[in-house]
Design a protein around this motif. Structure first.
Motif, PDB file in Angstrom:
ATOM      1  N   ASP A   1      16.651 -42.241  33.679  1.00  0.00           N
ATOM      2  CA  ASP A   1      16.014 -42.415  32.364  1.00  0.00           C
ATOM      3  C   ASP A   1      14.494 -42.407  32.498  1.00  0.00           C
ATOM      4  O   ASP A   1      13.792 -41.801  31.683  1.00  0.00           O
TER       5      ASP A   1
ATOM      6  N   ALA B   1      11.763 -39.680  31.066  1.00  0.00           N
ATOM      7  CA  ALA B   1      10.625 -40.102  30.246  1.00  0.00           C
ATOM      8  C   ALA B   1       9.298 -39.872  30.967  1.00  0.00           C
ATOM      9  O   ALA B   1       8.249 -40.258  30.453  1.00  0.00           O
ATOM     10  N   GLN B   2       9.352 -39.287  32.133  1.00  0.00           N
ATOM     11  CA  GLN B   2       8.182 -39.004  32.961  1.00  0.00           C
ATOM     12  C   GLN B   2       7.380 -40.268  33.262  1.00  0.00           C
ATOM     13  O   GLN B   2       6.158 -40.291  33.203  1.00  0.00           O
ATOM     14  N   THR B   3       8.131 -41.334  33.579  1.00  0.00           N
ATOM     15  CA  THR B   3       7.535 -42.606  33.972  1.00  0.00           C
ATOM     16  C   THR B   3       7.613 -42.720  35.485  1.00  0.00           C
ATOM     17  O   THR B   3       8.674 -42.482  36.078  1.00  0.00           O
TER      18      THR B   3
ATOM     19  N   HIS C   1      11.847 -51.875  33.208  1.00  0.00           N
ATOM     20  CA  HIS C   1      12.865 -51.058  32.531  1.00  0.00           C
ATOM     21  C   HIS C   1      14.215 -51.781  32.504  1.00  0.00           C
ATOM     22  O   HIS C   1      14.893 -51.807  31.471  1.00  0.00           O
TER      23      HIS C   1
END
Length: 169
Positions: free
Chosen positions: A132, A136-138, A148
């Motif tokens: 995830d 979300a490019q986290t 998270h």
């Protein structure tokens, strides 16, 4: 296993067929079930000369739409009886662009819920969380992963020691 759940109790099924002119004008795309339901309800609620039918139509609720034109409607038993009687007398009006091929009672469908385990495998949770976060490019760090997990798995209060031991190993 949980207690059985009754699906669609007190419902009628209306088998609809698109009129040829509507098929040609609308192409192959089938209209959505809620739109068809609103058109059906509107067509019968306009029958001011038949107050019982108009009232019953206005009290219908949308239950579902199955492929191939089956509209499922729900209402109080008295309202459904008015619709049955109107169908028998050929007074039930179809939604615009359709004709009604059949009307019938839907007997409740029974669903037996499948119980879930109260435990979630740690590997599954970590893989899902990292996936995830990547989507979300986290950037995944110990702190961002813990944040998270606390946000999306709030019921599990033991994340910090688990993540620390996982990160250190």
């Amino acid at each position: 296993m949980g207690r059985p759940v009754q699906l669609a109790p007190g419902s009628l099924a209306l088998v609809l067929c698109r009129l040829e002119a509507q098929k040609a004008a609308g192409g192959a795309e089938e209209p959505g079930g809620r739109a068809v339901f609103r058109a059906f309800r509107r067509a019968n609620a306009r029958c001011f000369w038949n107050a019982r039918l108009a009232r019953a139509a206005s009290r219908l609720s949308f239950q579902g739409w199955l492929r191939r034109g089956v509209l499922l409607v729900q209402a109080a038993p008295a309202c459904l009886q008015v619709l049955r009687d109107a169908w028998r007398r050929r007074a039930l009006r179809p939604p615009r662009g359709f004709r009604i091929r059949a009307v019938g009672d839907v007997f409740p469908v029974q669903m037996n819920p499948i119980a879930q385990s109260q435990f979630v495998p740690l590997a599954e949770v970590l893989c899902c969380a990292i996936s995830d976060m990547n989507a979300a490019q986290t950037v995944v760090t110990q702190e961002s992963l813990l944040e998270h997990l606390m946000k999306h798995y709030a019921g599990h209060r033991v994340w910090h020691p688990i993540i620390q031991s996982f990160w250190m190993d």
